[in-house]
Design a protein around this motif. Structure first.
Motif, mmCIF file in Angstrom:
data_model
loop_
_atom_site.group_PDB
_atom_site.id
_atom_site.type_symbol
_atom_site.label_atom_id
_atom_site.label_comp_id
_atom_site.label_asym_id
_atom_site.label_seq_id
_atom_site.Cartn_x
_atom_site.Cartn_y
_atom_site.Cartn_z
ATOM 1 N N ILE A 156 0.825 -1.216 0.000
ATOM 2 C CA ILE A 156 0.000 0.000 0.000
ATOM 3 C C ILE A 156 0.856 1.260 0.000
ATOM 4 N N ASP A 157 1.901 1.280 0.821
ATOM 5 C CA ASP A 157 2.772 2.458 0.887
ATOM 6 C C ASP A 157 3.373 2.789 -0.474
ATOM 7 N N TYR A 158 3.715 1.751 -1.223
ATOM 8 C CA TYR A 158 4.298 1.959 -2.556
ATOM 9 C C TYR A 158 3.302 2.656 -3.476
ATOM 10 N N PHE A 159 2.058 2.201 -3.497
ATOM 11 C CA PHE A 159 1.052 2.782 -4.388
ATOM 12 C C PHE A 159 0.700 4.213 -3.969
ATOM 13 N N ILE A 160 0.644 4.471 -2.673
ATOM 14 C CA ILE A 160 0.359 5.831 -2.201
ATOM 15 C C ILE A 160 1.473 6.781 -2.615
ATOM 16 N N ALA A 161 2.726 6.349 -2.432
ATOM 17 C CA ALA A 161 3.863 7.189 -2.825
ATOM 18 C C ALA A 161 3.857 7.448 -4.326
ATOM 19 N N ALA A 162 3.532 6.415 -5.113
ATOM 20 C CA ALA A 162 3.485 6.573 -6.572
ATOM 21 C C ALA A 162 2.381 7.542 -6.985
ATOM 22 N N ASN A 163 1.212 7.426 -6.349
ATOM 23 C CA ASN A 163 0.110 8.355 -6.648
ATOM 24 C C ASN A 163 0.504 9.800 -6.341
ATOM 25 N N ASN A 164 1.103 10.014 -5.184
ATOM 26 C CA ASN A 164 1.471 11.374 -4.792
ATOM 27 C C ASN A 164 2.569 11.942 -5.672
ATOM 28 N N LYS A 165 3.452 11.099 -6.137
ATOM 29 C CA LYS A 165 4.479 11.548 -7.080
ATOM 30 C C LYS A 165 3.833 12.017 -8.378
ATOM 31 N N GLN A 166 2.813 11.297 -8.835
ATOM 32 C CA GLN A 166 2.086 11.679 -10.051
ATOM 33 C C GLN A 166 1.344 13.005 -9.853
ATOM 34 N N LEU A 167 0.713 13.183 -8.705
ATOM 35 C CA LEU A 167 0.000 14.433 -8.437
ATOM 36 C C LEU A 167 0.961 15.621 -8.436
ATOM 37 N N THR A 168 2.122 15.447 -7.816
ATOM 38 C CA THR A 168 3.100 16.531 -7.738
ATOM 39 C C THR A 168 3.678 16.857 -9.109
ATOM 40 N N ALA A 169 3.970 15.822 -9.874
ATOM 41 C CA ALA A 169 4.608 16.022 -11.179
ATOM 42 C C ALA A 169 3.667 16.636 -12.205
ATOM 43 N N ASN A 170 2.380 16.303 -12.132
ATOM 44 C CA ASN A 170 1.438 16.725 -13.166
ATOM 45 C C ASN A 170 0.438 17.794 -12.727
ATOM 46 N N GLY A 171 0.201 17.903 -11.435
ATOM 47 C CA GLY A 171 -0.821 18.836 -10.946
ATOM 48 C C GLY A 171 -0.242 20.180 -10.553
ATOM 49 N N LYS A 172 0.280 20.915 -11.503
ATOM 50 C CA LYS A 172 0.996 22.165 -11.215
ATOM 51 C C LYS A 172 0.188 23.426 -11.492
ATOM 52 N N PHE A 173 -1.069 23.258 -11.917
ATOM 53 C CA PHE A 173 -1.853 24.435 -12.293
ATOM 54 C C PHE A 173 -3.258 24.375 -11.715
ATOM 55 N N LEU A 174 -3.866 25.553 -11.590
ATOM 56 C CA LEU A 174 -5.263 25.683 -11.224
ATOM 57 C C LEU A 174 -5.888 26.736 -12.127
#
Length: 286
Positions: A156-174
């Protein structure tokens, strides 16, 4: 939030446990932990009102980082299937959201949450201001695992870390609309008075934190020293619908749509493609 769990209860004697293999013991431990989590969420949600009652001072330790450990959620809205709290301090107004259901999380990651503020209770007020986040399109779509809670406990920790890495890398705008002297497309690291972040927590839930400077929303403060607000969980985009593969040309034009029923996700809300919302008035107290 709709949880559906079917469990075959067994009476486990000492001898039964001794005869179980290590994988079987781990499976029962994981099942028991999952039942406790689901029962806890169901009980917590049932005790909360569907709309926050009254105003709330923000915690002194508040930090906009996508982690909501400093917050106590004040409402669970059935229409949007999210927990939420609105609070304020001398500097900001805050919106904090937790989504624990897969359908809600898919909608949010696909098309974002829109927070609308207005001085009027009119739902279609053209003078209202909005903030939409997270903001992804088909070119920067994050690869998110939404089924974390069904994964083996040791991964579970691996998938959570991977998800958060994706959010940080791609979610840079509002995206914003209706604020004076504020661009419609902003970086999450902007200086306009909007601070925003999101992250998956250790239980696989999606958390969203927004702080807006009270100076920025001052034009919308009404005679009651408050604002009218609407929170919209936007419907999922076609590109992100499970079981649907959309092919686009370089300019974004759809060239093909492939539907595979075998890839549909069972248990998702039938209204996953439809925006859902709730509204209210928030009054600033001293």
């Amino acid at each position: 939030m709709v949880w559906s769990v079917k469990i075959k209860f067994l009476v486990l004697t000492d001898q039964t446990i001794l005869n179980m293999s290590l994988p079987e013991i781990k499976a029962y431990k994981l099942l028991f932990a999952l039942v406790l989590i689901i029962t806890s969420f169901n009980g917590y949600a049932q005790k909360l009102p569907v709309k926050q009652e009254g105003s709330l001072r923000a915690p002194a330790s508040v930090k906009i980082d996508g982690k909501t450990s400093e917050w106590n959620f004040k409402a669970y809205n059935i229409a949007t299937d999210v927990f939420y709290t609105i609070a304020h301090d001398a500097e900001n107004i805050y919106l904090v959201i937790k989504a624990a259901d897969e359908s809600s999380m898919r909608k949010i990651i696909s098309n974002g949450i829109t927070f609308k503020v207005s001085s009027s209770a009119k739902k279609n007020d053209t003078t209202a201001a909005t903030i939409t986040f997270p903001l992804f399109n088909y070119k920067n779509k994050p690869a998110i695992t939404f089924t974390i809670k069904s994964k083996p406990v040791d991964s579970i920790d691996y998938f959570i870390a991977a998800n958060n890495k994706q959010l940080t890398a791609n979610g840079k705008f509002l995206r914003t609309r209706g604020f004076t002297n504020v661009d419609t497309l902003l970086s999450v690291y902007n200086t306009a008075g909007i601070t925003i972040a999101s992250a998956f927590d250790k239980d696989g839930n999606y958390n969203y934190e927004l702080a807006i400077s009270r100076k920025l929303i001052s034009p919308f403060v009404n005679a009651n020293n408050g604002i009218f607000y609407t929170v919209i969980v936007n419907g999922i985009k076609l590109d992100d619908m499970p079981g649907v593969t959309v092919t686009r040309s370089d300019n974004g034009t759809i060239t093909a749509i492939d539907v595979r029923k075998s890839d549909f996700r069972p248990g998702l809300s039938e209204g996953i493609s439809v925006p859902t919302d709730f509204s209210g008035e928030y009054v600033f107290t001293k």
